[in-house]
Every structure is written in structure tokens, then in C-alpha cells.
Design a protein around this motif. Structure first.
Motif, PDB file in Angstrom:
ATOM      1  N   ILE A 108      27.221  -1.216  36.226  1.00 29.69           N
ATOM      2  CA  ILE A 108      26.245  -0.126  36.292  1.00 29.69           C
ATOM      3  C   ILE A 108      26.627   1.117  35.469  1.00 29.69           C
ATOM      4  O   ILE A 108      25.794   1.611  34.717  1.00 29.69           O
ATOM      5  N   LEU A 116      17.638   8.218  34.606  1.00 25.47           N
ATOM      6  CA  LEU A 116      17.289   6.931  35.214  1.00 25.47           C
ATOM      7  C   LEU A 116      17.001   7.086  36.709  1.00 25.47           C
ATOM      8  O   LEU A 116      17.831   7.607  37.454  1.00 25.47           O
ATOM      9  N   PRO A 117      15.832   6.663  37.173  1.00 22.57           N
ATOM     10  CA  PRO A 117      15.544   6.802  38.608  1.00 22.57           C
ATOM     11  C   PRO A 117      16.314   5.779  39.443  1.00 22.57           C
ATOM     12  O   PRO A 117      16.553   4.654  38.991  1.00 22.57           O
ATOM     13  N   GLN A 118      16.661   6.172  40.662  1.00 22.74           N
ATOM     14  CA  GLN A 118      17.364   5.276  41.597  1.00 22.74           C
ATOM     15  C   GLN A 118      16.631   3.947  41.737  1.00 22.74           C
ATOM     16  O   GLN A 118      17.227   2.886  41.880  1.00 22.74           O
ATOM     17  N   GLN A 119      15.309   4.045  41.703  1.00 22.07           N
ATOM     18  CA  GLN A 119      14.460   2.875  41.848  1.00 22.07           C
ATOM     19  C   GLN A 119      14.829   1.766  40.852  1.00 22.07           C
ATOM     20  O   GLN A 119      14.770   0.574  41.195  1.00 22.07           O
ATOM     21  N   ALA A 120      15.214   2.125  39.641  1.00 20.06           N
ATOM     22  CA  ALA A 120      15.573   1.124  38.634  1.00 20.06           C
ATOM     23  C   ALA A 120      16.818   0.355  39.076  1.00 20.06           C
ATOM     24  O   ALA A 120      16.899  -0.872  38.936  1.00 20.06           O
ATOM     25  N   ILE A 121      17.777   1.093  39.641  1.00 20.14           N
ATOM     26  CA  ILE A 121      19.043   0.461  40.025  1.00 20.14           C
ATOM     27  C   ILE A 121      18.844  -0.459  41.229  1.00 20.14           C
ATOM     28  O   ILE A 121      19.287  -1.610  41.222  1.00 20.14           O
ATOM     29  N   VAL A 122      18.145   0.026  42.237  1.00 20.51           N
ATOM     30  CA  VAL A 122      17.958  -0.817  43.424  1.00 20.51           C
ATOM     31  C   VAL A 122      17.105  -2.040  43.084  1.00 20.51           C
ATOM     32  O   VAL A 122      17.351  -3.137  43.594  1.00 20.51           O
ATOM     33  N   SER A 123      16.128  -1.858  42.205  1.00 23.79           N
ATOM     34  CA  SER A 123      15.276  -2.997  41.843  1.00 23.79           C
ATOM     35  C   SER A 123      16.070  -4.052  41.084  1.00 23.79           C
ATOM     36  O   SER A 123      15.943  -5.252  41.347  1.00 23.79           O
ATOM     37  N   ALA A 124      16.887  -3.604  40.137  1.00 26.49           N
ATOM     38  CA  ALA A 124      17.688  -4.561  39.366  1.00 26.49           C
ATOM     39  C   ALA A 124      18.649  -5.311  40.290  1.00 26.49           C
ATOM     40  O   ALA A 124      18.804  -6.533  40.177  1.00 26.49           O
ATOM     41  N   ARG A 126      18.227  -5.921  43.432  1.00 28.16           N
ATOM     42  CA  ARG A 126      17.461  -6.847  44.277  1.00 28.16           C
ATOM     43  C   ARG A 126      17.122  -8.127  43.520  1.00 28.16           C
ATOM     44  O   ARG A 126      17.089  -9.205  44.107  1.00 28.16           O
ATOM     45  N   LYS A 127      16.866  -8.005  42.240  1.00 28.56           N
ATOM     46  CA  LYS A 127      16.470  -9.192  41.463  1.00 28.56           C
ATOM     47  C   LYS A 127      17.661  -9.996  40.965  1.00 28.56           C
ATOM     48  O   LYS A 127      17.556 -11.201  40.799  1.00 28.56           O
ATOM     49  N   TYR A 128      18.766  -9.330  40.694  1.00 29.52           N
ATOM     50  CA  TYR A 128      19.849  -9.998  39.974  1.00 29.52           C
ATOM     51  C   TYR A 128      21.083 -10.320  40.815  1.00 29.52           C
ATOM     52  O   TYR A 128      22.014 -10.944  40.322  1.00 29.52           O
TER      53      TYR A 128
END
Ligand code: SF4
Ligand code: SF4
Lengths: 130, 264
Positions: A108, A116-124, A126-128
């Protein structure tokens, strides 16, 4: 179909809730997919490869991490097949294995940018990552 | 009217104005957003697999909280709304999932998917009413050309989200008109901005969001409006200098509650 492939196919179908045999091979899912150019295997190929039990090549393909979860293929498929759910189910078959996370916390810091919004990190994650 | 409000992680950090203006404007319109106590991050994206349970529990807890108070659940971030609404739908339609979830969180009474889930835009349209919003406008936007950007999460999957026609939505356009702006019609308004792939592959995300901003400006947009912090980030980063604003900023401006007034 080889026994292992049979098993993997039924597992993916169960997990995704998708019935790939509804597909009529029109290609609309791939035509509308914003990740098409980045993918080695396209959404319609996920559908028929899972249907025919040819899942091995998908497991090692980077295509699993190119899907944007935009659900365009889900909404625009005329047969209600929902290809994105298959992509997700195959990806989970991979990242749920020990040590197979596609993204780790150590990756990271070099991806960060001050806006960069927190949302990008949590989403990535969750997917990866599992 | 009081509603249970789920702000989400980004509204406490990078997208504070999405949160603060949502609260202020709701008060003007007679709605109080009561923040859910101890809410937990929604996870950003819904995992469609039926055997994923733990990743959906934070949404279930929020839904249950609202149900216990007999309130609808409202969020402002497109991603939170999408995850919570899809989780609620899974509880309504998948008995095995519902059963597992209720065993995990072991509530006094099981959660059965009864909470009404609204995005803030739906709250404005379906509960407050855009005509009422229009009545409260004190600084109309003066015909400003505004391109509504829906992206993916507000509209899809349509069988679950049921916000609007997923290929020809109007909710953002109707809000812009109520505020005195002019909505710009352009074709990329419901195509993906590149989403979380921007972490790993910024160039790929950039190409997606550039297509959106270029299309909007080609049709005369003076600004683009969004409800999603990740869309805003991607659209801001792609090199086209058109301003990208949250819908709550326009709402606050029109309702006269925006601080550091720039709307003279
Ligand atoms: S959900 Fe994934 S596979 Fe489907 S259209 Fe979007 S990017 Fe392509
Ligand atoms: S859009 Fe649906 S029916 Fe057409 S190829 Fe894709 S999955 Fe098959």
C-alpha cells in the motif's frame, strides 16, 4: 470433464449463483465491459470456460484483477447470466488459498497519494485480499 | 423526520464536505440525520458470492440498528449505499445467507431485511420531494451547465438498486433543475470511472475517467457532479480540468448554507 474440473465448476456455480448454460454467446457483456482491453479472458469467455470446466487458465489469469465490479455486464446481459459474479467466484477460489492474496498491506505505501480516498483502499482490499 | 444515517469511512476523512453539507441541507429540509452509533466500514464494494458472510456483517448491523429505531437508513456515499442495499437484498432473497448472518450477530430478534434503504438523492426525491427542495432554494444556480455523473454504484445492479432507469436515469437531472441549474446530457454518465483499479493501475483508471470528463465537456459541462468520493478522485486526476463537485455542495449553495460563499 475431468473430476477435479467438475468439482471446481460446481463450486463456482454454487458460490456465484450463476447458471452459465443460460448464455447464448451474444458477446454483449464483453462489448460493454470497460476492462475489455485489459483482460486476457473477457466476460463472455469466463462464462463459457466455466460452463465447459476449462477453469484452470482463469485461475492464473490477471483478468481476475482487471474487473472493475461495475456490473455493466450484469445489467446489460439479455439473458440475465451475470458474468461479473462468475469473475468474482473464480477470483475467490484463488485468493482464499493460503498466501495467495493479490494485494498485501506492504504494497500500500507506494500506492498512496495524498488525495486518495479511504474508499479506494478498502475496496481494493475487499476485492484482492482475504 | 429522523433517519438513521450511515456516513462511511471516507466521509469522515477525504470527503468531509459530502457529510457536513448533507447534514446541514437535511436540517433545512426538515430531516435530521442521526448518525448510527459505532457504525463500521461497509467495505467499499459488495462481494457477490453467496458464501461471503463476515464481510457483510457491518451492513447488517447498521440495518438492524435502523430497524430497531423504526427509521429508514440513509447514506450519501454511492458505495456505502450500494453495499448496504445489496446486503439487505441478499437477506430478503437468500434464506441460507440470512440464517448464517443472524447466527453470527445473534440479535434478540432476527433481522429479516425490513429496513427501508435510501440514498440521500432518493430521500430528496421520494421523501422530501424535489418540489419542496425547489421551494427552499434561495440562491438558484443561474442556469449553470452541470453534468450529472452516476457512475456504476448508484444504478447497478438495477434489479437490486431500483433507483432509476439504469440506462436513462433522471434523478440527478431533476435535482439539478430544482436547484436552478441546467443538466448536461452526455452519453458517459453511467460508465465506470475506473474505480479501485486506480490503486494498482492508475493509467487504466485514468483512461476510463478521461473518457467521461472529455465527453461531459464536449457537451458543454461547466462542472461535473457526483455522489462518490472515488469517482471524484478518478475524475479529478485524469488531466481534464473541469471541476468535479459533490452534489451536496451544489445543494448547500442553492439552499444558502454553504460556508465561504463563492456563489455571488
Ligand atoms: S463487472 Fe467486471 S467483467 Fe463486468 S463489465 Fe464491469 S469490469 Fe467488465
Ligand atoms: S451478454 Fe449474457 S448471453 Fe450474451 S455472451 Fe454475455 S453472458 Fe452470454
Amino acid at each position: 470433464m475431468h473430476k477435479d474440473n467438475e468439482k471446481m465448476k460446481s463450486e463456482i456455480i454454487r458460490r456465484s449463483g450463476v447458471n452459465p448454460s443460460k448464455c447464448m454467446r451474444c458477446g454483449k457483456c464483453s462489448g460493454t465491459c470497460p476492462a475489455y482491453d485489459e483482460m486476457e479472458y473477457h466476460p463472455h469467455q469466463f462464462v463459457y470456460m466455466v460452463e465447459s470446466g476449462d477453469i484452470e487458465p482463469l485461475l492464473s489469469s490477471e483478468s481476475l484483477y482487471k474487473c472493475l465490479s461495475c456490473f455493466a455486464c450484469v445489467d446489460r446481459c439479455p439473458r440475465g447470466v451475470e458474468p461479473a459474479k462468475l469473475v468474482e467466484a473464480v477470483r475467490l477460489s484463488v485468493i482464499r488459498q493460503q498466501g495467495a492474496n493479490h494485494l498485501t498491506a506492504n504494497d500500500i505505501p507506494e500506492m498512496l497519494d495524498p488525495d486518495l480516498p479511504q474508499q479506494a483502499i478498502v475496496s481494493a482490499f475487499r476485492k484482492y485480499t482475504k | 423526520m429522523k433517519v438513521s444515517y450511515f456516513p462511511g469511512c471516507t466521509l469522515k476523512n477525504k470527503a468531509v464536505i459530502l457529510d457536513t453539507y448533507a447534514r446541514k441541507c437535511a436540517e433545512v429540509l426538515g430531516v435530521t440525520l442521526e448518525e448510527i452509533e459505532n457504525w463500521q466500514c461497509c467495505g467499499g464494494v459488495f462481494t457477490t458470492s453467496k458464501d461471503e458472510v463476515a464481510t457483510k456483517l457491518s451492513s447488517v448491523r447498521a440495518l438492524k440498528y435502523a430497524q430497531d429505531r423504526n427509521q429508514p437508513l440513509v447514506s450519501v456515499c454511492s458505495a456505502c449505499h450500494n453495499v448496504i442495499k445489496q446486503t439487505n437484498h441478499a437477506i430478503q432473497t437468500d434464506a441460507e445467507f440470512s440464517d448464517k448472518v443472524n447466527r453470527y450477530i445473534a440479535p434478540e430478534s432476527p433481522y429479516t431485511g425490513d429496513t427501508q434503504v435510501y440514498h440521500y438523492l432518493e430521500l430528496l426525491r421520494d421523501v422530501v420531494g424535489f418540489d419542496k427542495v425547489k421551494e427552499k432554494v434561495v440562491n438558484p444556480l443561474g442556469g449553470r451547465k452541470i453534468a450529472p455523473y452516476y457512475g456504476c454504484l448508484l444504478l447497478r445492479p438495477n434489479t437490486v438498486m431500483q433507483m432509476d432507469d439504469p440506462e436513462n436515469p433522471q434523478i440527478f437531472e431533476d435535482l439539478i433543475r430544482a436547484l436552478g441549474g441546467e443538466p448536461v446530457a452526455y452519453s458517459m454518465r453511467n460508465e465506470c470511472c475506473g474505480g479501485y483499479v486506480t490503486m494498482e493501475n492508475p493509467e487504466f483508471a485514468k483512461s476510463k475517467s478521461k473518457a467521461v470528463t472529455d465527453n461531459a465537456t464536449a457537451f458543454g459541462a461547466e462542472c461535473i457532479v457526483t455522489a462518490c468520493p472515488l469517482c471524484k478522485y478518478n475524475l479529478d486526476k485524469n488531466g481534464n480540468s473541469v471541476p468535479v463537485v459533490y452534489f451536496t455542495e451544489l445543494l448547500a449553495e442553492a439552499l444558502g448554507v454553504k460556508e465561504d460563499e463563492t456563489n455571488a
